[in-house]
Motif scaffolding. Structure first.
Motif, PDB file in Angstrom:
ATOM      1  N   SER A 292       0.812  -1.219   0.000  1.00 41.67           N
ATOM      2  CA  SER A 292       0.000   0.000   0.000  1.00 41.67           C
ATOM      3  C   SER A 292       0.847   1.272   0.000  1.00 41.67           C
ATOM      4  N   GLY A 293       1.962   1.253   0.713  1.00 36.66           N
ATOM      5  CA  GLY A 293       2.838   2.419   0.707  1.00 36.66           C
ATOM      6  C   GLY A 293       3.395   2.691  -0.674  1.00 36.66           C
ATOM      7  N   GLY A 294       3.794   1.621  -1.371  1.00 32.97           N
ATOM      8  CA  GLY A 294       4.284   1.790  -2.732  1.00 32.97           C
ATOM      9  C   GLY A 294       3.204   2.295  -3.667  1.00 32.97           C
ATOM     10  N   ALA A 295       1.996   1.777  -3.528  1.00 38.38           N
ATOM     11  CA  ALA A 295       0.883   2.248  -4.355  1.00 38.38           C
ATOM     12  C   ALA A 295       0.598   3.723  -4.090  1.00 38.38           C
ATOM     13  N   ALA A 296       0.712   4.132  -2.828  1.00 35.39           N
ATOM     14  CA  ALA A 296       0.482   5.538  -2.483  1.00 35.39           C
ATOM     15  C   ALA A 296       1.506   6.442  -3.157  1.00 35.39           C
ATOM     16  N   VAL A 297       2.751   6.010  -3.197  1.00 41.13           N
ATOM     17  CA  VAL A 297       3.788   6.808  -3.846  1.00 41.13           C
ATOM     18  C   VAL A 297       3.525   6.900  -5.349  1.00 41.13           C
TER      19      VAL A 297
END
Length: 500
Positions: A292-297
């Protein structure tokens, strides 16, 4: 897959009675009569709305909904008053959620055309942007793999009723549209099953999103990762047959100053079994959202480019699976990161911080002067804050506060957490520079302390979004599933450099 675009969201300055839609939504506060919100509204309902308020059937509590027909003096067929709560508590976050709740209610009822009245008392643009974000967020569909009956389609047309018009408000609407779309793209990625979204596929889809948004993009394969010495990322990926990737995105607008350079780093673990330190089977299916953190970036970088942020921004997403294969790292192994730091692995389920270590190093290598990372990192933050807020860690206090203010404006609730030097003692190793877990006490804090070892003295913030990336229950304004947390915060941050 459902489109996350919202080509039919538009601004109108027509009076509410002249707006030609199927259903108009009007926010109404507690203890407020309909005429105070919109003159002539009660008369348009033949007094039904006023009687509902007087009898207590409608009390204006947050997200309470009351639908009633309108007479032939109105072009819309019905009005939906939606509870806005106490007037003193009303802000853009409440407005965003009200708009989303309204659009979801219309969608459930298969109403194709709606309008929403802007009742924000501050700058009109802020209200228009928040409403648009909410309307677009309601377009997300989480049931794309169903072959049978699915949820109703998104509304076909949504209008924002504003007392004012002009280029500035059209720009606010477009800003809200881009941010809402970018959140939904991140949610789509988070919702994918891990057999579909492997690290290589994640990198490919992220690359496509970034290129379509106008970003410079590079995907580092296993050979490039090895040549850079990213031993922490390579260590995590060893147990999987799927090779790791690093997605690198750059926003470099013409005329941007050399400094600051904002560096965004997101954890991209496409499935986390825990590795040799394997997780319990119950709930492991949810570990598909450990990226999810990567998707947010990725979503934030898209928005940053489309909205033309005035500063240089780099986005780095290290991607891997964490699997217990025959080549997997084991408790007691020592890994060496790209910056030369050595880590004794005590628990292979503390893998996200290893990816972030190499990812933050690479963002610095690319020239980042201010860093923010986002990761579903620890269960400890859920114990501390529940699912109501993300944990916020960082240095120095001024940078942390700048990010916190941006997050609150963006609707991403967060709470500052401590980074006492005492926590460093918990991650000391007898054979390496540090261990990858400090144990159960202050688990979220020791994880953040570990990450801090890779940023030196640069301004840095760590978002632990383990409790906020996935909604376990549906709410009026949001369905169960991925939330898109941190996308708007990371994107808006690129427009606040004057505050740094």
């Amino acid at each position: 897959m459902e489109s996350t675009t919202s080509a039919a969201v538009a601004l109108t300055t027509a009076t509410a009675a002249d707006v030609d839609v199927d259903l108009i939504f009007v926010p109404l506060f507690e203890d407020e009569m309909p005429g105070a919100a919109l003159p002539g509204l009660d008369e348009g309902t033949g007094g039904m709305l006023g009687r509902a308020v007087e009898s207590g059937e409608f009390r204006g509590r947050p997200y309470q909904l009351y639908l009633t027909p309108l007479n032939d003096q109105w072009r819309a067929g019905r009005v939906g008053v939606i509870g806005a709560g106490k007037a003193r508590e009303f802000d853009t976050d409440r407005l965003r959620k009200l708009a989303s709740a309204a659009a979801l209610a219309a969608r459930e009822r298969r109403v194709p055309r709606i309008a929403f009245l802007n009742r924000h008392s501050g700058a009109p643009g802020k209200g228009v942007q928040a409403i648009t974000e909410g309307l677009v967020l309601a377009r997300f569909s989480g049931d794309t793999y169903k072959s049978g009956e699915r949820s109703a389609p998104p509304v076909e047309e949504a209008l924002v009723i504003s007392a004012h018009g002009g280029a500035a408000l059209e720009g606010a609407l477009e800003r809200g549209r881009v941010l809402g779309e970018s959140c939904n793209l991140a949610r789509e990625l988070c919702n994918e099953p891990s057999n579909v979204l492997t690290p290589s596929i994640f990198a490919g889809r992220g690359e496509a999103i970034a290129r379509e948004g106008g970003l410079q993009v590079e995907v580092l394969d296993e050979e490039a990762i090895t040549s850079l010495g990213m031993g922490l990322l390579l260590g995590v990926s060893r147990g999987s047959s799927e090779p790791p990737r690093v997605l690198v995105m750059r926003h470099a607008p013409a005329g941007a100053p050399a400094r600051p350079v904002l560096g965004l780093v997101g954890k991209g673990v496409t499935f986390d079994t825990g590795g040799i330190s394997i997780k319990p089977a119950d709930g492991m299916d949810r570990m598909k959202d450990d990226m999810s953190g990567g998707a947010a970036v990725i979503g934030a970088m898209r928005a940053i480019s489309l909205l033309k942020a005035p500063i240089n921004v780099v986005g780095v997403v290290p991607m891997s699976e964490n699997m217990p294969g025959g080549r997997a790292i084991k408790p007691g192994d020592v890994l060496t990161g790209a910056g030369g730091k050595t880590v004794e692995v005590l628990n292979t389920d503390a893998e996200g911080r290893l990816l972030l270590g190499d990812g933050l190093w690479y963002a610095r290598h690319l020239g980042a002067t201010h860093l923010v990372d986002a990761a579903t990192l620890t269960g400890a933050i859920v114990v501390a804050l529940g699912k109501a807020a993300s944990g916020l860690f960082g240095q120095p206090d001024g940078w942390v506060e700048a990010v916190r203010r941006t997050a609150l404006r963006a609707g991403d609730r967060c709470w500052p957490m401590p980074l006492y030097e005492d926590y460093r003692e918990q991650i000391k190793s007898e054979i390496a520079d540090m261990v990858n877990t400090g144990g159960r006490p202050a688990g979220a804090c020791t994880a953040a302390m570990f990450i801090r070892e890779f940023v030196d003295d640069l301004p840095w913030v760590h978002f632990d979004i383990a409790g906020t990336a996935w909604a376990e229950e549906a709410r009026a304004w949001q369905g169960k599933g991925p939330t898109g947390v941190a996308v708007r915060t990371l994107a808006e941050l690129a427009f606040t450099s004057a505050e740094w």
